[in-house]
Structure formats: C-alpha cells, structure tokens
Design an enzyme around this catalytic site. Structure first.
Site, PDB file in Angstrom:
ATOM      1  CG  HIS A 160      -2.099   0.932   1.101  1.00  0.00           C
ATOM      2  ND1 HIS A 160      -2.036   2.169   1.098  1.00  0.00           N
ATOM      3  CD2 HIS A 160      -3.302   0.577   0.580  1.00  0.00           C
ATOM      4  CE1 HIS A 160      -3.195   2.726   1.057  1.00  0.00           C
ATOM      5  NE2 HIS A 160      -4.030   1.883   0.591  1.00  0.00           N
TER       6      HIS A 160
ATOM      7  CG  ASP B 244      -8.605  -4.619  -2.551  1.00  0.00           C
ATOM      8  OD1 ASP B 244      -9.823  -4.227  -2.210  1.00  0.00           O
ATOM      9  OD2 ASP B 244      -8.049  -3.482  -3.125  1.00  0.00           O
TER      10      ASP B 244
HETATM   11  N1  CMC Z   1       3.974  -7.598  -4.806  1.00  0.00           N
HETATM   12  C1  CMC Z   1       5.366  -7.622  -4.927  1.00  0.00           C
HETATM   13  N2  CMC Z   1       6.152  -6.455  -5.030  1.00  0.00           N
HETATM   14  C2  CMC Z   1       5.415  -5.372  -4.745  1.00  0.00           C
HETATM   15  C3  CMC Z   1       4.132  -5.141  -4.366  1.00  0.00           C
HETATM   16  C4  CMC Z   1       3.400  -6.342  -4.597  1.00  0.00           C
HETATM   17  N3  CMC Z   1       2.063  -6.306  -4.258  1.00  0.00           N
HETATM   18  N4  CMC Z   1       3.772  -4.042  -4.117  1.00  0.00           N
HETATM   19  C5  CMC Z   1       4.950  -3.374  -4.217  1.00  0.00           C
HETATM   20  N5  CMC Z   1       5.952  -4.051  -4.346  1.00  0.00           N
HETATM   21  C6  CMC Z   1       7.382  -3.560  -4.416  1.00  0.00           C
HETATM   22  C7  CMC Z   1       7.917  -3.199  -5.766  1.00  0.00           C
HETATM   23  O1  CMC Z   1       8.156  -4.018  -6.683  1.00  0.00           O
HETATM   24  C8  CMC Z   1       8.959  -2.107  -5.489  1.00  0.00           C
HETATM   25  O2  CMC Z   1       9.939  -3.030  -5.254  1.00  0.00           O
HETATM   26  P1  CMC Z   1      11.560  -2.289  -5.443  1.00  0.00           P
HETATM   27  O3  CMC Z   1      11.589  -1.383  -4.481  1.00  0.00           O
HETATM   28  O4  CMC Z   1      12.515  -3.275  -5.658  1.00  0.00           O
HETATM   29  O5  CMC Z   1      11.395  -1.699  -6.847  1.00  0.00           O
HETATM   30  C9  CMC Z   1       8.592  -1.993  -4.004  1.00  0.00           C
HETATM   31  O6  CMC Z   1       7.746  -2.953  -3.404  1.00  0.00           O
HETATM   32  C10 CMC Z   1       7.786  -0.644  -3.661  1.00  0.00           C
HETATM   33  O7  CMC Z   1       6.617  -0.660  -4.473  1.00  0.00           O
HETATM   34  P2  CMC Z   1       6.070   0.740  -5.229  1.00  0.00           P
HETATM   35  O8  CMC Z   1       5.339   0.177  -6.631  1.00  0.00           O
HETATM   36  O9  CMC Z   1       6.968   1.889  -5.313  1.00  0.00           O
HETATM   37  O10 CMC Z   1       4.898   1.033  -4.234  1.00  0.00           O
HETATM   38  P3  CMC Z   1       3.814   2.141  -4.377  1.00  0.00           P
HETATM   39  O11 CMC Z   1       3.425   2.641  -3.165  1.00  0.00           O
HETATM   40  O12 CMC Z   1       3.898   2.728  -5.741  1.00  0.00           O
HETATM   41  O13 CMC Z   1       2.557   1.019  -4.988  1.00  0.00           O
HETATM   42  C11 CMC Z   1       0.647  -0.504  -4.722  1.00  0.00           C
HETATM   43  C12 CMC Z   1       1.465   0.706  -4.181  1.00  0.00           C
HETATM   44  C13 CMC Z   1      -0.571  -0.585  -3.887  1.00  0.00           C
HETATM   45  C14 CMC Z   1       0.255   0.096  -5.964  1.00  0.00           C
HETATM   46  C15 CMC Z   1       1.344  -1.690  -4.785  1.00  0.00           C
HETATM   47  O14 CMC Z   1       1.900  -2.167  -3.531  1.00  0.00           O
HETATM   48  C16 CMC Z   1       0.830  -2.642  -5.644  1.00  0.00           C
HETATM   49  O15 CMC Z   1       0.895  -2.736  -6.854  1.00  0.00           O
HETATM   50  N6  CMC Z   1      -0.046  -3.711  -4.849  1.00  0.00           N
HETATM   51  C17 CMC Z   1      -0.622  -4.731  -5.513  1.00  0.00           C
HETATM   52  C18 CMC Z   1      -2.088  -4.158  -5.796  1.00  0.00           C
HETATM   53  C19 CMC Z   1      -2.928  -4.155  -5.010  1.00  0.00           C
HETATM   54  O16 CMC Z   1      -3.132  -4.821  -3.980  1.00  0.00           O
HETATM   55  N7  CMC Z   1      -3.656  -2.741  -4.896  1.00  0.00           N
HETATM   56  C20 CMC Z   1      -4.460  -2.504  -3.965  1.00  0.00           C
HETATM   57  C21 CMC Z   1      -4.266  -1.370  -2.924  1.00  0.00           C
HETATM   58  S1  CMC Z   1      -5.417  -1.167  -1.539  1.00  0.00           S
HETATM   59  C22 CMC Z   1      -6.924  -0.687  -2.254  1.00  0.00           C
HETATM   60  C23 CMC Z   1      -6.993   0.632  -2.665  1.00  0.00           C
HETATM   61  O17 CMC Z   1      -6.553   1.549  -2.099  1.00  0.00           O
HETATM   62  O18 CMC Z   1      -7.294   0.687  -3.906  1.00  0.00           O
END
Ligand code: CMC
Length: 433
Positions: free
Chosen positions: A310, A367
C-alpha cells in the site's frame, strides 16, 4: 526554523534564499507551502506519483500508515466497523458528526424514498452488452444521472448538492444490483419500502423468480461492515480524481463517475478482483504457493502479489485485519467452505516471513480477504469493484463537498518538467525522410 516570528522553512536555491511557510496539521505530517517556489526561483516541485505532495487540507479522514491507524472524522475504524452502520458512517463522513437518532432515521427514510429508478433510466441496462464490465456500466449510469436530475447539478447551490448526495447514495445499490441481474439475464426488481438499505440491495441482487431471499443476519452485517471499511481513505487515486474533476466546477455526478473510472484500475479498486484471479490461478494450476511467491519476487516475471502493499500503510492495513477476522466467521455462518481462503492464509504466512516483503514493508491490504467474503455471499469477481465503489461513495461525496466549500480551493492544475525536444521547424510530408 523561524523567521519574523512565523515558523518557516528556509530554502537555498542557487544561492538565493527563500522562506516557505508551513501548513500545520492536527495529526500526521505538516506541509511546506511550495506555491511561491516557481515565482521566486523559476523551479517547480517535481514529485511523480505525488508521493510526497499534499494537494489539500482535509478534516475527513486520518491515516497513520506506520502505526496502521485509520479514523473517519476522528473515530477509529475498528469502533465504526463494530458499532455503526454504513448509512450512519456516510452521514458522519459527509456532515462531520455522528447524527442524532432522529436525524439518522430521517436520512434513512429519505434514502429509502429515492432508491427507485425510473423506467427510462432502466433502459441503460438493456442497451449495455450483458458481458460489459460492470464498472463501465456503473460509470455510464452515474453520468446519466446528471441528465435525469438537472435540479441537482449546481455545485455551488447547497440544496442541489444535498439532493445529488441523497440521489446518488440511494440509487447506487439499485444500479449495481441491476448491472448484476442484467448480466445474469434476470428481470430487474424494485426496491421495497421498509427494507433496510443493505437488505434491499441484497434482495434486488440475488432474489430468484418465485423464491424468497433468505440469508442469515451475518450476511447483512458483513456486507454493511465491508462497505464501512471502504467508505473513505483520504486522498487516494479515485478520491483525488473526484476532487480534481470537481475543482473545475463539474457537478457531483460527473466528478464521481471519474472516481469510478479511476477505481476500476487493478492497482486500485480492481485489486480485489485480481486477488481472486490470483488465488484461483494458484489453485487451478496446482502451483505450490511458495513457488508462486518465487515468481513474484523475480521482477522479470512482472507478477505482483495482488492484495499486498500500500502506498500509505507500511504496517498491517487495519481494514485487512478486520476483514481477515470476519472472513472465517462469515464463511461458517453461510455454511461455505472455500479452499481459496486456505490458499490466501498460506500465501500470507509465506509473505510475512519472507525478507523481500519484510524489507519493502508489504502487508495484506483491504483487498486481500474481501473477495473471499464477497464470493461466499454469491457475488462474482466482476462485481467486487462495483461493491468497492458503493462503499467509497460517501467518501467521494464528503471529499468533493469539502473541496467545493474550501475558500482556498483552486482548479487543480499540476505543472510538469518538460523533457521533449526544443523548438524545431515543420517539414512538409513530401520532404520528410
Ligand atoms: N507484490 C510484489 N512486490 C511489490 C508489491 C506487490 N504487491 N507491491 C510493491 N512491491 C514492491 C515493488 O516492486 C517495489 O520494489 P523495488 O523497491 O524493488 O522496486 C517496492 O515494493 C515498492 O513498490 P511501489 O510500486 O513503489 O509502491 P507503491 O506505493 O507505488 O504502490 C501499490 C502501492 C498498492 C500500487 C502496490 O503495492 C501494488 O501494486 N500492490 C498490488 C495491487 C493492490 O493490491 N492494490 C490495492 C491497494 S489497497 C486498495 C486501494 O486503495 O485501492
């Protein structure tokens, strides 16, 4: 740092010093007011994904992502999930205070009165293809409301906004139930006066011809709780979209339909559907959850563990903790045994003890378990995101209303750092290489 008695941040840009004022919050981070930066230095704040940008002040919702805290108007989510109802939480978010009993009853009666959709409006469900994604139909239906209720459009008229608020909250369950029934090829039902909001929604969705719709009270309570848990989450992608669209003085319907579009993305509201797809894939392919996790960690595979991570929560999402507790109990009450719940628990165990997830502070988000409960209730995965939208509606409305009434509010218009070509001259097509 202080200057002239006021607390300011002193910034040195290419030898020029400027003082930037601070916007104080009551809890959480304060903000540095960067407005004068461009005029004073010729530079803009560069923050892709708005990771560190506060776009507004807000009194609605507080999140502490490190401590796993979520509060609506000051009330902890755990207390609201246990004691409140979705419509009461909607009033709390929109008006700022919990309503007195008589106010709540008057509001429920008003909502009850407006749940009905006219025959003209119902046409939209027959023109959309049965296989259309429910979020496409939902966005279109909300936009259509702007055409049906012209007396509720003026964003600067408080009475019109109150009417649009009631109409949208009242009709959304009916719209979502019709989207589902249309996909199933079943006749559309009418709301029944006297049934509660949640009872009406569930019956209009699931009642089969010639049958009574009967489910245990745990079904209604769980559905109500899930809606409460989704009701607001401060400046997330869809809410920021709603505020941004409304900042151009677009009406409430058009703004909320923009929020529905943003929510449909798999990195936002679409994640609950994606979680179920992922768990089903693990079950159907027979892959060991540990091997699946290896694929997730191997960035080349491009697979994310859906329902994990998140932007704000860097410890356990408090909503996920409540949903996880409920999942087992609801499945038992409904007499459902679902091996996807076992797989989800196993995946979570692996993730919580794996360095990749620990280092990146990735925990289950709301989720991760919601889809399993919705599935046990009988909703297909394609309906999960519309259910999220129903839950988030009060938050979108509350945030839009706060934005429209903010005296400091301005049309949202971010800057950019241009990285394209500098000026060049037009060449006719015949002379291009
Ligand atoms: N699985 C594997 N790796 C992950 C995941 C995941 N679900 N989420 C983040 N990472 C890794 C990402 O690859 C990155 O690694 P590195 O530093 O080596 O490049 C690191 O963790 C930071 O990730 P980020 O993409 O910079 O984090 P963010 O804050 O931009 O993204 C997020 C947040 C929710 C989009 C992401 O965690 C994600 O894609 N999660 C899966 C989708 C999901 O469950 N979304 C629902 C969010 S809660 C409901 C809502 O509010 O809509």
């Amino acid at each position: 740092m202080t200057a002239g008695g006021d607390q300011v941040i002193r910034l040195d840009v290419d030898g020029k010093t400027i003082d930037l004022r601070i916007q104080r919050g009551t809890a959480g981070a304060d903000g540095i007011m960067l407005g004068p930066l461009l005029a004073e230095t010729g530079m803009v704040a560069f923050d892709p994904g708005l990771l560190n940008t506060a776009s507004c002040t807000s009194d609605v919702t507080f999140i502490d992502g490190d401590q796993g805290i979520l509060r609506y108007r000051g009330y902890p989510i755990e207390q609201l999930a246990e004691h409140s109802t979705f419509l009461e939480v909607a009033l709390l978010l929109i008006r700022g205070e919990l309503p007195a009993q008589s106010e709540l009853e008057a509001f429920e009666t008003r909502i009850d009165k407006h749940m009905y959709l006219s025959d003209d409006f119902r046409q939209i469900f027959s023109v959309m293809p049965r296989r259309a994604h429910p979020m496409a139909t939902l966005g279109a239906a909300i936009n259509m409301m702007a055409g049906f209720y012209p007396e509720s459009l003026d964003p600067l008229d408080p009475a019109a906004v109150r009417l649009a608020t009631a109409l949208m909250l009242a009709k959304m369950p009916t719209i979502i139930s019709y989207i589902y029934r249309r996909a199933q090829g079943n006749a559309l039902l009418y709301p029944q006066p006297g049934q509660s909001y949640i009872e009406n929604f569930a019956r209009m969705t699931f009642q089969l011809p010639g049958e009574r719709f009967e489910v245990p009270p745990e079904f209604y309570r769980a559905l109500d709780t899930l809606l409460i848990l989704h009701a607001d989450h401060e400046q997330n992608c869809s809410t920021s979209s709603v505020r941004m669209i409304g900042s151009a003085r677009a009406n409430l319907y058009m703004s909320v339909s923009g929020g529905v579009s943003a929510l449909s993305g798999p990195l936002h509201g679409g994640a609950n559907e994606a979680v179920l797809d992922m768990l089903s894939y693990i079950r159907d392919s027979g892959i060991d959850p540990r091997d699946f996790m290896k694929q997730v960690k191997d960035k080349k595979a491009g697979i994310r563990l859906m329902g994990f991570g998140h932007r704000v929560y860097k410890s356990y999402d408090p909503r996920a903790a409540i949903v996880k507790q409920q999942a087992q109990a609801v499945l038992e009450a409904l007499g459902v045994r679902d091996e996807l719940l076992d797989i989800a628990q196993e995946v979570e165990q692996v993730a919580l003890s794996d360095d990749y997830f620990i280092e990146r502070r990735l925990y289950p988000n709301v989720d991760f378990y919601t889809g399993i409960i919705y599935r046990a209730m009988g909703f297909p995965a394609s309906m999960f995101t519309p259910l999220f939208a129903l839950g988030r509606l009060p938050g979108w409305i509350a945030q839009w209303r706060e934005m429209i009434n903010d005296p400091a509010g301005k049309i949202g218009r971010p800057r950019q750092v241009y990285t394209g070509l500098e000026q060049r001259d037009y060449v006719p097509a015949s002379q291009r290489p």
